[in-house]
Design a protein around this motif. Structure first.
Motif: not given
Length: 69
Positions: A12-16
């Motif tokens: 699952t791609p995420l942005a931090i």
């Protein structure tokens, strides 16, 4: 600063989004932004999954949206 990440094992791609400034006003505003976004749901708003802090730097874990800044 925003980093791209993936949820371990689920692909699952995420942005931090990390706040590098440590001024109390900016930290308070950043945390408020995360708390407000986490409560809202709209197709035009990014989803916020977590608000945390590491080594004195608050960060938001959000859905990764493709496109331009």
């Amino acid at each position: 600063m925003v980093y791209q990440a993936a949820l371990s094992g689920l692909n699952t791609p995420l942005a931090i989004k990390v706040l590098l400034s440590e001024t109390p006003e900016l930290v308070a505003r950043f945390k408020q932004e995360g708390q407000v976004l986490a409560r809202l749901e709209h197709p035009s708003l990014v989803k916020v999954f977590d608000l945390a802090e590491q080594s004195g730097h608050p960060y938001l874990v959000m859905e990764l949206l493709e496109g331009e800044d």
